[in-house]
Design a protein around this motif. Structure first.
Motif, short mmCIF file in Angstrom:
data_model
loop_
_atom_site.label_atom_id
_atom_site.label_comp_id
_atom_site.label_asym_id
_atom_site.label_seq_id
_atom_site.Cartn_x
_atom_site.Cartn_y
_atom_site.Cartn_z
N ILE A 230 18.62 37.66 1.04
CA ILE A 230 18.94 38.24 -0.26
C ILE A 230 20.38 38.73 -0.22
O ILE A 230 20.69 39.72 0.45
CB ILE A 230 17.99 39.41 -0.60
CG1 ILE A 230 16.53 38.95 -0.54
CG2 ILE A 230 18.32 39.97 -1.98
CD1 ILE A 230 15.54 40.10 -0.65
N GLY A 231 21.26 38.03 -0.91
CA GLY A 231 22.68 38.36 -0.86
C GLY A 231 23.07 39.33 -1.96
O GLY A 231 23.28 38.93 -3.11
N VAL A 232 23.17 40.59 -1.63
CA VAL A 232 23.60 41.63 -2.57
C VAL A 232 24.80 42.34 -1.98
O VAL A 232 24.82 42.68 -0.79
CB VAL A 232 22.47 42.64 -2.83
CG1 VAL A 232 22.92 43.70 -3.83
CG2 VAL A 232 21.22 41.95 -3.34
N THR A 233 25.82 42.54 -2.80
CA THR A 233 27.03 43.21 -2.34
C THR A 233 27.02 44.67 -2.78
O THR A 233 26.78 44.96 -3.96
CB THR A 233 28.28 42.51 -2.90
OG1 THR A 233 28.31 41.16 -2.42
CG2 THR A 233 29.56 43.21 -2.47
N PRO A 234 27.29 45.60 -1.86
CA PRO A 234 27.27 47.02 -2.22
C PRO A 234 28.54 47.44 -2.98
O PRO A 234 29.64 46.97 -2.68
CB PRO A 234 27.20 47.72 -0.86
CG PRO A 234 27.89 46.78 0.08
CD PRO A 234 27.56 45.39 -0.42
N VAL A 235 28.34 48.31 -3.96
CA VAL A 235 29.45 48.89 -4.72
C VAL A 235 29.23 50.40 -4.73
O VAL A 235 28.35 50.90 -5.43
CB VAL A 235 29.50 48.36 -6.16
CG1 VAL A 235 30.69 48.95 -6.91
CG2 VAL A 235 29.56 46.84 -6.19
N LEU B 33 14.26 43.45 -7.72
CA LEU B 33 15.31 42.90 -8.56
C LEU B 33 15.82 41.55 -8.09
O LEU B 33 16.09 40.65 -8.89
CB LEU B 33 16.49 43.86 -8.63
CG LEU B 33 16.44 44.95 -9.70
CD1 LEU B 33 17.53 45.99 -9.44
CD2 LEU B 33 16.59 44.36 -11.10
N PHE B 34 15.98 41.39 -6.77
CA PHE B 34 16.74 40.24 -6.27
C PHE B 34 15.98 39.32 -5.34
O PHE B 34 16.49 38.26 -4.98
CB PHE B 34 17.99 40.75 -5.53
CG PHE B 34 18.91 41.58 -6.37
CD1 PHE B 34 19.64 40.99 -7.39
CD2 PHE B 34 19.05 42.94 -6.15
CE1 PHE B 34 20.52 41.73 -8.18
CE2 PHE B 34 19.91 43.69 -6.94
CZ PHE B 34 20.65 43.10 -7.94
N SER B 35 14.76 39.67 -4.94
CA SER B 35 14.08 38.82 -3.96
C SER B 35 13.50 37.57 -4.62
O SER B 35 13.29 37.54 -5.84
CB SER B 35 12.94 39.62 -3.31
OG SER B 35 11.94 39.94 -4.24
#
Length: 442
Positions: free
Chosen positions: A61-66, A440-442
């Motif tokens: 799961i590619g999520v970038t932190p902000v 949300l993203f999986s």
């Protein structure tokens, strides 16, 4: 229909060629497809937050932190924007994070942006306060003429019905939103003059307005943003329903689904029509804990193959309180004392967040009662598990906006965070990973 679409593209291309704000001639920093805004009031949970992102990466799961923190939050806690970058860099180093990350100057205006320029690479231009202020007649007329080709029935692939845009709608939308988008342009250019364009990401926020934007209004707002030459990467519209701090969505799920779906189609169309960045995506503000919306959002972004930015903020601070309460002893006592002091300043704490909280004072427990609670009672009232008999959304929302009180405890609070670091980190990581990232993203 096809001829009309070709005509619109030709008219817009001609305008882009003659304006000095040609987006295609600008360089800008591209945003990743999926990004998660992570607030941290006291800059102590960076590693725990990043651990959730890293755990997701191990599952593909590619999520970038902000990391984000607003000027108001800095003022209340007594910190500087540079502290957010320092926290992010420390977390990245500690976890040997090889992925990207961003630092968001959250909800900034011209009057507040200066202190954010150096440490930030993501700027949320909050222009909701300017919605309704009228632009000059010359500017309004210019916008109408430049977008005259949109009059009639605009066929957007995917939408059940074409958008009906006439001169009256063009004018009304310009009168309501044009000055705000021009202000976004002024903020963007101010930042760009002091920071290379290819070193920051731009978001435009119009979520804190009086009502949701229609698809036609959103299309015209994006035309205004393009007119200002802003290479917008994320747009935060207002959706129907209540997006209160730290609790679930309140509203019509079917209506939200319809609006979100339509907005995704409009964004995709605007990218092609106005030459906006291909990475432009929707942003959901006050997105933490909107558990009933996550299945809808997840399904739609997959269906559209669209990106998404979701802002979660104060839930990290609430997980700190939960961790302190779980630890018992002095940690539980401190959590109860923070609540007791906050209750004596109810109006002061709630007023700045009035549009995004629904708190009934009569539903809040008496501080003396809370002082006698066990760890399980405090955690049960605060943790967002609606099925738990002790859960109290009024208690949770109130503590969400009461972080100023914890800041006033100073070293006593930060020392308690250090003492109970392990249990707090477990809560912070678990909350982000299991309750936000996965659904949300999986």
């Amino acid at each position: 229909m096809q001829k009309a679409a070709i005509s619109r593209r030709r008219n817009w291309a001609k305008w882009l060629q003659t304006t000095s704000l040609n987006l295609s001639m600008q360089s800008f920093k591209s945003v990743e497809k999926y990004t998660l805004g992570m607030g941290d009031r006291f800059a102590r949970q960076g590693k725990a937050q990043l651990a959730a992102i890293a755990q997701a990466r191990t599952m593909g799961i590619g999520v970038t932190p902000v990391w984000n923190k607003s000027n108001r939050e800095h003022s209340l806690v007594g910190t500087e924007p540079a502290s957010v970058l320092a926290e992010a860099e420390a977390a990245v180093a500690a976890l040997e994070w090889a992925g990207g990350f961003h630092v968001d100057a959250d909800h900034i205006h011209l009057q507040t942006v200066d202190r954010f320029i150096a440490p930030s690479d993501f700027f949320t231009l909050d222009v909701a306060d300017y919605v309704g202020q009228r632009a000059t007649e010359e500017s309004i007329e210019g916008f109408i003429q430049e977008n005259w080709h949109l009059r009639g029935r605009v066929f957007i692939p995917g939408l059940d019905e074409p958008l009906a845009i006439d001169e009256q709608l063009l004018r009304a939308t310009a009168e309501k939103f044009l000055w705000a988008m021009e202000e976004a342009g002024r903020i963007y250019r101010y930042i760009a003059e002091r920071k290379e364009r290819n070193r920051f990401i731009t978001e435009v926020s119009v979520d804190e307005t009086d009502r949701p934007q229609t698809p036609a209004e959103l299309l015209l707002i994006l035309a205004m943003i393009a007119r200002e030459g802003i290479p917008v990467q994320t747009i935060a519209p207002k959706f129907t329903g209540r997006f209160n701090k730290g609790v679930d969505y309140v509203g019509d799920l079917a209506q939200f689904e319809k609006e979100f779906d339509e907005d995704l189609y409009v964004v995709a169309f605007a990218i092609r029509e106005f030459g906006l960045p291909e990475t432009l995506k929707l942003s959901v503000h006050s997105g933490s804990d909107k558990f009933s919306l996550y299945p809808i959002i997840r399904r739609l972004i997959r269906q559209h193959d669209a990106g998404l930015h979701v802002k979660t903020a104060g839930t990290t601070w609430l997980e700190e309180l939960i961790g302190l309460a779980e630890s018992g002893g002095e940690g539980l006592t401190l959590a109860a004392e923070i609540y007791a002091r906050a209750m004596t300043r109810f109006e002061e704490l709630v007023k700045p967040y009035a549009p995004v909280v629904d708190i009934d004072p009569a539903r809040l427990p008496i501080p003396g009662e809370v002082a006698r609670w066990s760890s399980a009672q405090f955690v049960g009232a605060l943790r967002h598990v609606p099925s738990c008999p002790e859960y109290n959304p009024h208690f949770r929302q109130f503590l969400h906006v009461s972080f100023k009180i914890a800041a006033e405890f100073g070293e006593a609070y930060t020392a308690a965070l250090a003492t109970n670091e392990a249990i707090i980190a477990r809560n912070v990581t678990g909350n982000l990973f299991s309750r936000h990232i996965l659904p949300l993203f999986s």
